[in-house]
Design a protein around this motif. Sequence first.
Motif, short mmCIF file in Angstrom:
data_model
loop_
_atom_site.label_atom_id
_atom_site.label_comp_id
_atom_site.label_asym_id
_atom_site.label_seq_id
_atom_site.Cartn_x
_atom_site.Cartn_y
_atom_site.Cartn_z
N UNK A 157 -11.38 56.85 40.64
CA UNK A 157 -11.48 56.56 42.08
C UNK A 157 -10.99 57.74 42.90
N UNK A 211 -11.65 59.26 48.46
CA UNK A 211 -11.95 58.15 47.55
C UNK A 211 -13.34 58.36 46.95
N UNK A 212 -13.42 58.22 45.64
CA UNK A 212 -14.70 58.32 44.96
C UNK A 212 -15.17 56.92 44.60
N UNK A 213 -16.29 56.52 45.14
CA UNK A 213 -16.77 55.17 44.82
C UNK A 213 -18.28 55.11 44.66
N UNK A 240 -20.58 56.44 46.69
CA UNK A 240 -21.41 56.55 47.90
C UNK A 240 -22.12 57.90 48.01
N UNK A 281 -17.30 59.31 39.17
CA UNK A 281 -16.97 59.21 37.75
C UNK A 281 -17.21 57.79 37.28
N UNK A 288 -21.97 50.50 38.31
CA UNK A 288 -21.00 50.24 39.37
C UNK A 288 -20.96 51.31 40.46
N UNK A 289 -21.42 52.53 40.11
CA UNK A 289 -21.30 53.62 41.08
C UNK A 289 -22.66 54.18 41.51
N UNK A 300 -15.37 48.88 48.84
CA UNK A 300 -15.47 50.23 48.29
C UNK A 300 -14.90 50.18 46.89
N UNK A 301 -15.27 51.21 46.12
CA UNK A 301 -14.64 51.36 44.81
C UNK A 301 -15.18 50.42 43.78
N UNK A 302 -14.87 50.72 42.53
CA UNK A 302 -15.42 49.93 41.46
C UNK A 302 -14.41 49.74 40.34
N UNK A 303 -13.56 50.69 40.11
CA UNK A 303 -12.67 50.60 38.95
C UNK A 303 -11.24 50.27 39.34
N UNK A 350 -8.15 49.03 46.31
CA UNK A 350 -7.61 49.94 47.32
C UNK A 350 -6.82 49.19 48.38
#
Lengths: 333, 333
Positions: free
Chosen positions: A94, A165-167, A169, A242, A256-257, B37-40, B43
Motif C-alpha cells: 500500500x 498511497x498505492x491502491x 488507481x 504492487x 484487487x489493484x 481505497x486500497x486492497x491489502x 487506512x
Amino acid sequence: MTTYRDAGVDIQAGEALVERIKPLVRSTFTSGVLADIGAFGAFFAPDFSCFRQPVLVASVDGVGTKLKVAFLMNRHDTVGQDLVNHCVNDIAVCGAQPLFFLDYLATGRLRPEVAEEIIQGFVEACKANGCALIGGETAEMPDFYAPEEYDLAGMIVGIVEREAILDGRHVTDGDVLIGLPSTGLHTNGYSLARKVLLSHFSVHDRPALLGGASVGEALLAVHRSYLQPIRALIDAACVHAFVHVTGGGIPGNTVRVVPKGLRFEVDYTAWERPPIFRLIQELGQVPEDDMRRTFNLGIGLIAIVPADRKAEAMACLEALGEHPVEIGKIVTA
Amino acid sequence: MTTYRDAGVDIQAGEALVERIKPLVRSTFTSGVLADIGAFGAFFAPDFSCFRQPVLVASVDGVGTKLKVAFLMNRHDTVGQDLVNHCVNDIAVCGAQPLFFLDYLATGRLRPEVAEEIIQGFVEACKANGCALIGGETAEMPDFYAPEEYDLAGMIVGIVEREAILDGRHVTDGDVLIGLPSTGLHTNGYSLARKVLLSHFSVHDRPALLGGASVGEALLAVHRSYLQPIRALIDAACVHAFVHVTGGGIPGNTVRVVPKGLRFEVDYTAWERPPIFRLIQELGQVPEDDMRRTFNLGIGLIAIVPADRKAEAMACLEALGEHPVEIGKIVTA
C-alpha cells in the motif's frame, strides 16, 4: 494485554520466560517506542515531521495451517517470521512503512521454551523490517487447543503519506507485471499441500524432486519480506501498484489493484515453477486452475510498472540481488 | 488480511456473508476511515490537528475461555462486545481515545450466521465507543478448532497527547481509590468459574442467589466499556491514574500504576460483592486470596484521584449515572 516493554508476556508465562525474552524484544525497539511508561497499552510516537498528511495503515493476519507443519517438525522459530513478513508485505504494497507489530499467541498449555522460540521469530523479522514489537497477548486455553498446539495472529501498523498511497488507481493499459520469486508456499495453500504431500511422505522424507530438502523443510520455508524491493521501486518512482500474492493466488490478488475497464494477462510459462509446486500438482493430480488459485506458484510479489520504466525497474531490482521476471501485462478489458 | 471496506471477510466466507455484514461494518466508520481505497491494508487518517505530540497507543487481547460459555449458550453477539470493550478500556486507562479496531476470527468451520452474530457484537461496541472497525482476518482451520468452535483476538489503536499519558507517575501518598462496578466477570477467571459452576449447574439453571438470571446469562454478561467515565474524569482533571481490573484482579493490576515507595490499601468490605462471585466462592470453597487474584469481585475500574478532588470526582461520576465507591487509598510503603 501485556506490553512487552514491562512484563514480556502474560503473568502465567512465568518469570523465567519474561526475563529471557525481555532483551530479545527490546532489541526490536525503534526510536518511536516510548519505553518504560504505561502499563495497560503500548506507546509509539511516529515521527510525523516528514509527512504532510500522514495516514496509518493496519493489517491483521494469521499463519493458518502452516502451523501444523511446525508442530510436526517441532520447530517454532520460523512461524513468527512468516507472520511478521506477511503483515509487513500487506501494508508495504500500500506504500506504507511498518511502525509496530503486536502478537496474539493462544495455546493449550504454555511451554516457555516453545513460546521463546516463537517470539525469537517475531523478533528476528521485526528487526529485519525495522518494525518494533511493542506488545502481545499470551492466552492459555486448555479446552480450545491441544496441549502441544497453538494459534498465532499478528497485527501491524504502518504509515504512508496520503498522496503516496498505492491502491491501483494509477494502473493503466500497457503496464508490465514484474514478478519476484517466492521462497515457497509462503503462508497459503497448506491445507491442500498437507493433504497431498503428507499422504505420500512424512515431513522428514526427502523426495528427489526437492533437491535434498525434506518435505517439512520445504513446507516451512519462511514467507519472505518484500519491504526492501518495494521501497526501492517506490523511491525510484518506477511503480504503479504492487500485488502481494497470498490466498487466491496470482489471479485472486492481482484483480484487487486492476481498475475497471482493464484486465491483466499472465504468462505462466515465463518463470520456472519451483519443485514443491510441481510435486504437489503431480502427486495430487491437482487441476492447473486450482493450482493457480491456491498457490503463489513461485511468484510472491508483483510490481505493476509503466512500460517505459520497465528496464529501470528491472535494473533497480537486480541491483538489490533480486531475480525479477516479466510475467504479464495490463490490457484493456 | 481482508479490509472490511471492500470485502468484509475472507473469500471463503462467501458472498452472502460479505453482503450482509458490509452495511453493519460501514456503520462504524468514523471520519478518519479512508474508505474505497486500497486492497491489502486498511487506512485511517487521524485528525492530528488537535495534538502537539500525538502518541499512538495499541493493545491486543482475546476473550479467553468465556467463549466456551457462548458456545454452550449458542449465543454469539456478546463476545465481540467483550473484546472491543476490553481493548478500549486498556488504552483508555492510558489516557487514549480509541481510533480503530481490527479482529481475528479463527474457526473450525465457518458458519456465516455465527460469524455475522460475532461481527454484530464488534459493530455494536465499536459504534458505542466511537471506534472504527476497519479490518479483520477470518481463518478456517478445521484441524485446529472443533467444528462449532472459534477463537477471537482483537487489536485496537488509539491516540493520546504525549503529556496527557496516564501511567501512574502522578500517583501520590493520600490518593483515593474510587471503584466503578463491573457487570460481572468481564473476561477473566472463566476457567475457575466454569470449573466450579458447571460442575454444579447447567448453563440454563437459575440458582436463587442469581435473582432470576441463568448461570449462562450471568457468565455472559458483557464486559462493559469505561470510556465515558474515564474521559469525564480526565476532562475534569480529577485523576492521577486508572486501573483496568483484568487478569490478576485488583491487586495484580493496581500494582502496575503505583510508583516505588508507595503501596495501596483496599477495603474489600467497602462494596457489596455481586452474587455470581459469592456463588463461585461458596460452591468451590475458593480461598479469599484466590478470589481476589482471579476475579474483579465487582470492581472493573479504579480511578486513583487526589484526596482533595475526591468529592468532585464522585460527583462527576454520579452525574453520568455511575455508582462510584471509595474502596481504598495510596499510602507510603
